[in-house]
Design a protein around this motif. Structure first.
Motif, PDB file in Angstrom:
ATOM      1  N   VAL A   1      83.653   8.250  51.435  1.00 54.42           N
ATOM      2  CA  VAL A   1      82.408   8.988  51.247  1.00 54.42           C
ATOM      3  C   VAL A   1      82.579   9.931  50.058  1.00 54.42           C
ATOM      4  CG1 VAL A   1      80.975  10.824  52.245  1.00 54.42           C
ATOM      5  CG2 VAL A   1      81.615   8.848  53.629  1.00 54.42           C
ATOM      6  N   PHE A   2      81.558  10.025  49.230  1.00 60.21           N
ATOM      7  CA  PHE A   2      81.606  10.978  48.121  1.00 60.21           C
ATOM      8  C   PHE A   2      81.246  12.362  48.657  1.00 60.21           C
ATOM      9  CE2 PHE A   2      79.532  13.310  44.608  1.00 60.21           C
ATOM     10  CZ  PHE A   2      80.609  13.362  43.728  1.00 60.21           C
ATOM     11  N   LEU A   3      82.191  13.291  48.566  1.00 63.17           N
ATOM     12  CA  LEU A   3      81.967  14.649  49.050  1.00 63.17           C
ATOM     13  C   LEU A   3      81.403  15.481  47.903  1.00 63.17           C
ATOM     14  CD1 LEU A   3      82.285  16.295  51.639  1.00 63.17           C
ATOM     15  CD2 LEU A   3      84.536  17.020  50.823  1.00 63.17           C
ATOM     16  N   ALA A   4      80.096  15.654  47.940  1.00 65.07           N
ATOM     17  CA  ALA A   4      79.389  16.360  46.864  1.00 65.07           C
ATOM     18  C   ALA A   4      79.504  17.859  47.094  1.00 65.07           C
ATOM     19  CB  ALA A   4      77.926  15.925  46.834  1.00 65.07           C
TER      20      ALA A   4
ATOM     21  N   SER B   1      80.098   5.752  45.997  1.00 71.26           N
ATOM     22  CA  SER B   1      79.896   5.372  47.386  1.00 71.26           C
ATOM     23  C   SER B   1      78.414   5.386  47.738  1.00 71.26           C
ATOM     24  CB  SER B   1      80.647   6.347  48.304  1.00 71.26           C
ATOM     25  OG  SER B   1      80.314   6.129  49.648  1.00 71.26           O
ATOM     26  N   PRO B   2      77.971   4.503  48.642  1.00 74.65           N
ATOM     27  CA  PRO B   2      76.568   4.547  49.077  1.00 74.65           C
ATOM     28  C   PRO B   2      76.259   5.766  49.944  1.00 74.65           C
ATOM     29  CG  PRO B   2      77.780   2.911  50.335  1.00 74.65           C
ATOM     30  CD  PRO B   2      78.701   3.373  49.244  1.00 74.65           C
ATOM     31  N   VAL B   3      77.308   6.433  50.429  1.00 72.87           N
ATOM     32  CA  VAL B   3      77.113   7.606  51.287  1.00 72.87           C
ATOM     33  C   VAL B   3      77.706   8.826  50.601  1.00 72.87           C
ATOM     34  CG1 VAL B   3      77.615   8.665  53.521  1.00 72.87           C
ATOM     35  CG2 VAL B   3      77.227   6.194  53.374  1.00 72.87           C
ATOM     36  N   VAL B   4      76.912   9.878  50.509  1.00 73.66           N
ATOM     37  CA  VAL B   4      77.386  11.142  49.947  1.00 73.66           C
ATOM     38  C   VAL B   4      77.169  12.233  50.986  1.00 73.66           C
ATOM     39  CG1 VAL B   4      76.904  10.442  47.575  1.00 73.66           C
ATOM     40  CG2 VAL B   4      75.199  11.748  48.864  1.00 73.66           C
ATOM     41  N   CYS B   5      78.027  13.239  50.943  1.00 72.76           N
ATOM     42  CA  CYS B   5      77.923  14.360  51.871  1.00 72.76           C
ATOM     43  C   CYS B   5      77.895  15.653  51.067  1.00 72.76           C
ATOM     44  CB  CYS B   5      79.096  14.355  52.840  1.00 72.76           C
ATOM     45  SG  CYS B   5      79.073  15.729  54.006  1.00 72.76           S
ATOM     46  N   LEU B   6      76.788  16.372  51.155  1.00 69.68           N
ATOM     47  CA  LEU B   6      76.682  17.663  50.485  1.00 69.68           C
ATOM     48  C   LEU B   6      77.497  18.697  51.253  1.00 69.68           C
ATOM     49  CD1 LEU B   6      72.822  17.820  49.787  1.00 69.68           C
ATOM     50  CD2 LEU B   6      74.622  16.876  48.316  1.00 69.68           C
ATOM     51  N   ALA B   7      78.277  19.487  50.535  1.00 71.57           N
ATOM     52  CA  ALA B   7      79.086  20.529  51.159  1.00 71.57           C
ATOM     53  C   ALA B   7      79.018  21.783  50.301  1.00 71.57           C
ATOM     54  CB  ALA B   7      80.529  20.071  51.320  1.00 71.57           C
ATOM     55  N   GLY B   8      78.455  22.819  50.848  1.00 71.25           N
ATOM     56  CA  GLY B   8      78.336  24.073  50.105  1.00 71.25           C
ATOM     57  C   GLY B   8      77.868  25.185  51.022  1.00 71.25           C
TER      58      GLY B   8
ATOM     59  N   ALA C   1      70.030  26.343  49.316  1.00 70.30           N
ATOM     60  CA  ALA C   1      68.673  26.820  49.066  1.00 70.30           C
ATOM     61  C   ALA C   1      68.334  26.772  47.580  1.00 70.30           C
ATOM     62  CB  ALA C   1      68.514  28.247  49.593  1.00 70.30           C
ATOM     63  N   GLU C   2      69.344  27.009  46.760  1.00 72.61           N
ATOM     64  CA  GLU C   2      69.103  27.080  45.311  1.00 72.61           C
ATOM     65  C   GLU C   2      68.947  25.696  44.682  1.00 72.61           C
ATOM     66  OE1 GLU C   2      71.254  28.845  41.255  1.00 72.61           O
ATOM     67  OE2 GLU C   2      72.101  29.283  43.235  1.00 72.61           O
ATOM     68  N   TRP C   3      69.880  24.773  44.967  1.00 70.94           N
ATOM     69  CA  TRP C   3      69.767  23.462  44.314  1.00 70.94           C
ATOM     70  C   TRP C   3      70.242  22.292  45.183  1.00 70.94           C
ATOM     71  CZ3 TRP C   3      74.601  21.240  42.448  1.00 70.94           C
ATOM     72  CH2 TRP C   3      75.701  22.131  42.453  1.00 70.94           C
ATOM     73  N   GLY C   4      70.267  22.491  46.506  1.00 66.86           N
ATOM     74  CA  GLY C   4      70.673  21.404  47.391  1.00 66.86           C
ATOM     75  C   GLY C   4      69.707  20.229  47.366  1.00 66.86           C
ATOM     76  N   GLU C   5      68.400  20.494  47.411  1.00 75.26           N
ATOM     77  CA  GLU C   5      67.412  19.416  47.421  1.00 75.26           C
ATOM     78  C   GLU C   5      67.430  18.634  46.118  1.00 75.26           C
ATOM     79  OE1 GLU C   5      62.686  18.707  48.527  1.00 75.26           O
ATOM     80  OE2 GLU C   5      63.536  20.739  48.530  1.00 75.26           O
ATOM     81  N   GLN C   6      67.559  19.360  44.997  1.00 78.52           N
ATOM     82  CA  GLN C   6      67.637  18.671  43.695  1.00 78.52           C
ATOM     83  C   GLN C   6      68.892  17.802  43.605  1.00 78.52           C
ATOM     84  OE1 GLN C   6      66.937  21.827  44.324  1.00 78.52           O
ATOM     85  NE2 GLN C   6      65.806  22.825  42.653  1.00 78.52           N
ATOM     86  N   ALA C   7      70.000  18.299  44.188  1.00 82.20           N
ATOM     87  CA  ALA C   7      71.243  17.526  44.165  1.00 82.20           C
ATOM     88  C   ALA C   7      71.091  16.241  44.968  1.00 82.20           C
ATOM     89  CB  ALA C   7      72.387  18.368  44.730  1.00 82.20           C
ATOM     90  N   ALA C   8      70.460  16.330  46.137  1.00 86.82           N
ATOM     91  CA  ALA C   8      70.262  15.141  46.966  1.00 86.82           C
ATOM     92  C   ALA C   8      69.410  14.112  46.236  1.00 86.82           C
ATOM     93  CB  ALA C   8      69.618  15.543  48.292  1.00 86.82           C
ATOM     94  N   ALA C   9      68.321  14.572  45.603  1.00 88.53           N
ATOM     95  CA  ALA C   9      67.430  13.661  44.892  1.00 88.53           C
ATOM     96  C   ALA C   9      68.151  13.004  43.718  1.00 88.53           C
ATOM     97  CB  ALA C   9      66.193  14.413  44.409  1.00 88.53           C
ATOM     98  N   ALA C  10      68.950  13.776  42.983  1.00 87.72           N
ATOM     99  CA  ALA C  10      69.659  13.233  41.821  1.00 87.72           C
ATOM    100  C   ALA C  10      70.720  12.216  42.255  1.00 87.72           C
ATOM    101  CB  ALA C  10      70.313  14.371  41.040  1.00 87.72           C
ATOM    102  N   LEU C  11      71.397  12.484  43.364  1.00 90.96           N
ATOM    103  CA  LEU C  11      72.413  11.544  43.841  1.00 90.96           C
ATOM    104  C   LEU C  11      71.777  10.245  44.330  1.00 90.96           C
ATOM    105  CD1 LEU C  11      74.722  14.099  45.693  1.00 90.96           C
ATOM    106  CD2 LEU C  11      75.363  12.707  43.705  1.00 90.96           C
TER     107      LEU C  11
END
Length: 377
Positions: A263-266, A314-321, A327-337
């Motif tokens: 898994v890509f750990l973003a 990887s087809p699966v990424v996991c946001l970690a922060g 709140a600042e850029w999590g949604e933009q990161a998900a969309a870009a990934l």
């Protein structure tokens, strides 16, 4: 009277005590009917119990077992100075042992054997740490033997009679186990089936283990995907002679499955900002045999996507922060990934409407890991 058979199938301490009483009473009646006195019949009976790394419940179980058997023999009219004594042969639990990170089993059996000694066992069998892997080798057998030597010769466990006696917690737990087991014993005598009761306990325990409320070190917590397991010769059949349902069997099945893609750990933000949740997510995924590829410190969406594209994609990424970073850029990161090729986005923390899944404390780890592995297939 081998109560380890029901323990190995997943029975609770109360159920193990009640089952041993029922078996013991059956044997006592048979011997008395054959012409033995109650005292002579009792002298022929030995009880075998299991002890786990849950130290105080194990101590209390052995103390409660002697109290219960003494009551049975008192009601049976056994007479003599030792007429109501119970001989106990205690075996360290098979279900608590793990095949992965097996060296932790040394700690488990040490605590269990200590509990057996403090609980007043007459004889203790310590299973080798490598027993779940196959035929234990000389090293495993020697460690198991020396463990008893250490407890007897250096820790002087056998020098004090009932060292836990008088401790409120142990006395209360002993009373609770004895009362509950006596009540269940009466129901079993009246014909109630024990197996559905064991199945209910197994279901509840499995749920606790799946949610990691009952952690198993080296398996559901702090797993090591890079470990090399010791090789042991296979054993024909089950050494216990009956079914053994190890507590960590579900997690072991995930580890036994073919290796999954990582898994890509973003990781969002600096190391200080993301390390707590990145560590949590990495350990959780490793419990299911899933490795991670870590983005490292990132200062924005572009850096995160660049790390993703230079990795395994990887087809699966996991946001970690941290929450402020989400709140600042999590949604933009998900969309870009997603745009870069990810088909499933997980967030370490509370669920959001812009991710497909979430992992946090209390999550059903088994269900989460199965969903993740399916997405990686």
């Amino acid at each position: 009277m081998d109560a380890t058979a029901v323990h190995d199938r997943g029975a609770s301490d109360v159920q193990e005590l009640a089952a041993s009483l029922r078996t013991g009473v059956t044997a006592l009646r048979t011997l008395v009917d054959a012409g033995f006195s109650a005292a002579d019949a009792a002298a022929l009976i030995e009880f075998r119990y299991a002890v786990t790394d849950e130290q105080f419940p194990s101590i209390a179980k052995l103390r409660a077992a002697r109290r219960l058997w003494a009551r049975v023999l008192e009601l049976s009219g056994a007479e003599g100075p030792d007429a109501t004594a119970q001989r106990q042969h205690v075996v360290t639990s098979r279900p608590m042992l793990t095949r992965y990170d097996p060296y932790v089993n040394m700690l488990r059996t040490t605590v269990a054997a200590f509990a057996a000694g403090v609980g007043g066992a007459d004889a203790v069998t310590v299973l080798p740490f490598d027993a779940p892997l196959g035929q234990p080798d000389g090293f495993g057998r020697r460690i198991a033997r020396n463990l008893s030597h250490l407890l007897i010769d250096e820790s002087h466990v056998a020098e004090v009679a009932d060292p836990a006696g008088g401790a409120y917690a142990v006395e209360k737990l002993t009373d609770d186990l004895a009362v509950a087991a006596w009540e269940l014993f009466g129901r079993l005598e009246d014909g109630e089936d024990l197996e559905p009761l064991i199945a209910d306990v197994v279901e509840r325990r499995e749920a606790q283990i799946a949610q990691r409320k009952r952690p198993i070190t080296g398996l559901s917590e702090f797993p090591n995907l890079a470990e090399t397991l010791p090789e042991r010769a296979p054993v024909a059949g089950d050494p216990a002679g009956h079914e053994v349902r190890r507590y960590g069997a579900s997690f072991e099945a995930l580890r036994d499955a073919p290796a999954a893609r990582p898994v890509f750990l973003a990781t969002l933000g600096t190391i200080a900002q993301h390390t707590a949740r990145a560590t949590f997510a990495s350990n959780l995924l490793a419990a299911g045999g899933v490795a991670v590829e870590v983005a490292g410190a990132t200062d924005g969406v572009d850096a995160l996507v660049a790390a993703y594209r230079t990795g395994v994609q990887s087809p699966v990424v996991c946001l970690a922060g941290a929450d402020p970073t989400y709140a600042e850029w999590g949604e933009q990161a998900a969309a870009a990934l997603r745009e870069a090729g990810a088909s499933r986005v997980i967030i370490a923390g509370r669920a959001t409407d812009y991710t497909d899944d979430a992992c946090a404390m209390g999550v059903d780890a088994l269900a989460f890991l199965n969903r993740t592995r399916e997405a990686l297939a």
